[in-house]
Design a protein around this motif. Sequence first.
Motif, PDB file in Angstrom:
ATOM      1  N   ASP A 117       1.136  -1.089   0.040  1.00 58.34           N
ATOM      2  CA  ASP A 117       0.060  -0.068  -0.100  1.00 58.34           C
ATOM      3  C   ASP A 117       0.886   1.027   0.018  1.00 58.34           C
ATOM      4  O   ASP A 117       0.855   2.349  -0.268  1.00 58.34           O
ATOM      5  CB  ASP A 117      -1.040  -0.312   0.903  1.00 58.34           C
ATOM      6  N   THR A 118       1.911   0.748   0.815  1.00 55.94           N
ATOM      7  CA  THR A 118       2.956   2.332   0.602  1.00 55.94           C
ATOM      8  C   THR A 118       3.273   2.647  -0.519  1.00 55.94           C
ATOM      9  O   THR A 118       3.353   4.265  -0.936  1.00 55.94           O
ATOM     10  CB  THR A 118       4.020   2.039   2.212  1.00 55.94           C
ATOM     11  N   PHE A 119       3.872   1.439  -0.952  1.00 54.57           N
ATOM     12  CA  PHE A 119       4.399   1.713  -2.453  1.00 54.57           C
ATOM     13  C   PHE A 119       3.188   2.096  -3.857  1.00 54.57           C
ATOM     14  O   PHE A 119       3.829   3.161  -4.178  1.00 54.57           O
ATOM     15  CB  PHE A 119       5.095   0.234  -2.827  1.00 54.57           C
ATOM     16  N   ARG A 120       2.656   1.887  -3.477  1.00 55.11           N
ATOM     17  CA  ARG A 120       1.399   2.187  -4.563  1.00 55.11           C
ATOM     18  C   ARG A 120       1.048   3.700  -4.394  1.00 55.11           C
ATOM     19  O   ARG A 120       0.825   3.967  -4.929  1.00 55.11           O
ATOM     20  CB  ARG A 120       0.231   0.973  -4.700  1.00 55.11           C
ATOM     21  N   ALA A 121       0.579   4.038  -3.107  1.00 52.18           N
ATOM     22  CA  ALA A 121       0.525   5.393  -3.572  1.00 52.18           C
ATOM     23  C   ALA A 121       1.631   6.236  -3.417  1.00 52.18           C
ATOM     24  O   ALA A 121       1.537   7.415  -3.983  1.00 52.18           O
ATOM     25  CB  ALA A 121       0.160   5.534  -1.109  1.00 52.18           C
ATOM     26  N   ARG A 122       2.543   5.495  -3.093  1.00 45.15           N
ATOM     27  CA  ARG A 122       3.795   6.572  -3.340  1.00 45.15           C
ATOM     28  C   ARG A 122       4.160   7.001  -4.793  1.00 45.15           C
ATOM     29  O   ARG A 122       4.071   8.020  -5.158  1.00 45.15           O
ATOM     30  CB  ARG A 122       5.506   6.367  -2.460  1.00 45.15           C
ATOM     31  N   HIS A 123       4.255   5.806  -5.603  1.00 47.01           N
ATOM     32  CA  HIS A 123       4.305   5.867  -7.374  1.00 47.01           C
ATOM     33  C   HIS A 123       3.110   5.030  -7.933  1.00 47.01           C
ATOM     34  O   HIS A 123       3.800   3.604  -8.351  1.00 47.01           O
ATOM     35  CB  HIS A 123       5.344   4.389  -7.386  1.00 47.01           C
ATOM     36  N   PRO A 124       1.906   5.770  -8.419  1.00 47.24           N
ATOM     37  CA  PRO A 124       0.616   5.327  -9.034  1.00 47.24           C
ATOM     38  C   PRO A 124       0.788   4.557 -10.169  1.00 47.24           C
ATOM     39  O   PRO A 124      -0.033   3.975 -10.719  1.00 47.24           O
ATOM     40  CB  PRO A 124      -0.284   6.307  -8.710  1.00 47.24           C
ATOM     41  N   PHE A 291      10.812   0.593  -3.618  1.00 44.04           N
ATOM     42  CA  PHE A 291      10.668  -0.213  -3.117  1.00 44.04           C
ATOM     43  C   PHE A 291      11.013  -0.482  -1.314  1.00 44.04           C
ATOM     44  O   PHE A 291      10.413  -1.008  -0.181  1.00 44.04           O
ATOM     45  CB  PHE A 291      10.664  -1.799  -3.489  1.00 44.04           C
ATOM     46  N   VAL A 292      12.499  -0.805  -1.880  1.00 42.36           N
ATOM     47  CA  VAL A 292      13.322  -0.973  -0.172  1.00 42.36           C
ATOM     48  C   VAL A 292      13.137   0.018   0.704  1.00 42.36           C
ATOM     49  O   VAL A 292      12.728   0.454   1.986  1.00 42.36           O
ATOM     50  CB  VAL A 292      14.642  -0.891  -0.594  1.00 42.36           C
ATOM     51  N   GLN A 293      12.148   1.352  -0.087  1.00 45.66           N
ATOM     52  CA  GLN A 293      12.154   3.094   1.032  1.00 45.66           C
ATOM     53  C   GLN A 293      10.518   2.538   1.367  1.00 45.66           C
ATOM     54  O   GLN A 293      10.385   3.230   2.584  1.00 45.66           O
ATOM     55  CB  GLN A 293      12.159   4.573  -0.151  1.00 45.66           C
ATOM     56  N   ALA A 294       9.284   1.812   0.819  1.00 43.60           N
ATOM     57  CA  ALA A 294       7.972   2.052   1.333  1.00 43.60           C
ATOM     58  C   ALA A 294       8.217   0.807   2.399  1.00 43.60           C
ATOM     59  O   ALA A 294       7.618   0.466   3.174  1.00 43.60           O
ATOM     60  CB  ALA A 294       8.252   1.845  -0.020  1.00 43.60           C
ATOM     61  N   THR A 295       9.673  -0.108   1.942  1.00 45.66           N
ATOM     62  CA  THR A 295       9.379  -1.399   3.041  1.00 45.66           C
ATOM     63  C   THR A 295       9.855  -0.854   4.147  1.00 45.66           C
ATOM     64  O   THR A 295       9.977  -1.040   5.293  1.00 45.66           O
ATOM     65  CB  THR A 295      10.456  -2.422   2.615  1.00 45.66           C
TER      66      THR A 295
END
Length: 308
Positions: A117-124, A291-295
């Motif tokens: 969810d974090t990744f998708r919100a940041r990078h739609p 992705f690593v940042q979102a993680t």
Amino acid sequence: MNSARLPERYELEIFLVLADERHFGRTAERLRLSQPRVSQTIKKLERRIGAPLFERTSRRVQLTPLGAQLRDDLQPLYQGMAEAMARATATARGVHGTLRVGFLGVGAGELSPTIMDTFRARHPGCEIQMRETHFSDPLGPLRAGEVDLLLTRLPVTEPDLTVGPVVLTEPRVLAVPARHPFSRRSSVSLEDLARDTVFGITGPAPGYWWDFHVPRSTPSGRAIPRGQDISTFQELLALIAAGQGISPVAASVERYYNRPDIAFIPLVDAPDTDVAVVWRTAADTARVRAFVQATRHALDINGGPARF
């Protein structure tokens, strides 16, 4: 100083594809060039070097020893250049396209939705595609370029791979047939493994990786018998249920794969098993970094790795 002009990139690409195909027609088709263009380029390269790179007959095309040496020297350099260009292009364009995420077992466990969810919100503009991997070859899809990164079990100590943040840590249990004598116990130890048979593994999984999860000997040095080799997790469970052996597994297996013909007993002295993000060091793209940042953000929200 040597003033000889270096080959152009397209010349090296033609040489490497011909070295792979060993056929001028297939090389031309693969590169969408004319066959005379391929032939002329190779002759030009051979004149520049001063010796033949291929032996040509009416039936086959083979590398000369010099050609084989040049291929072996060029391949890692050319691959590195291609990956550097891909990274630069990805950075310039931002995080778009498709990110392919491999996962072993439960992946990041209960932390997986937060990461995604974090990744998708940041990078739609970037789509995530998920692909399951198997413990017979946990790193193969990553090295083959079939996935961009992995959520996989440690340890991973490979020189070409980077291990990122740990996303899941959990104790281990011993999976035994439901009627096994151990099923009546409240706990077992690694020493108990020597009293039955565990399983080996097929495929190219690193030996140290499987030996961590299914050790060859107990802490006191007693050999742990190994029986049939297996390649998938479902195969492992089926063989345990059939009474063919026992196996240490992650504690989450009892929650996600619980079945009436298998008992799960706490393995009190086994080290915890961790899941981490892993990627190819040479393929550190903008999407992978995002992705690593979102993680890391999901870990901050969670207060650390997910736990069972």
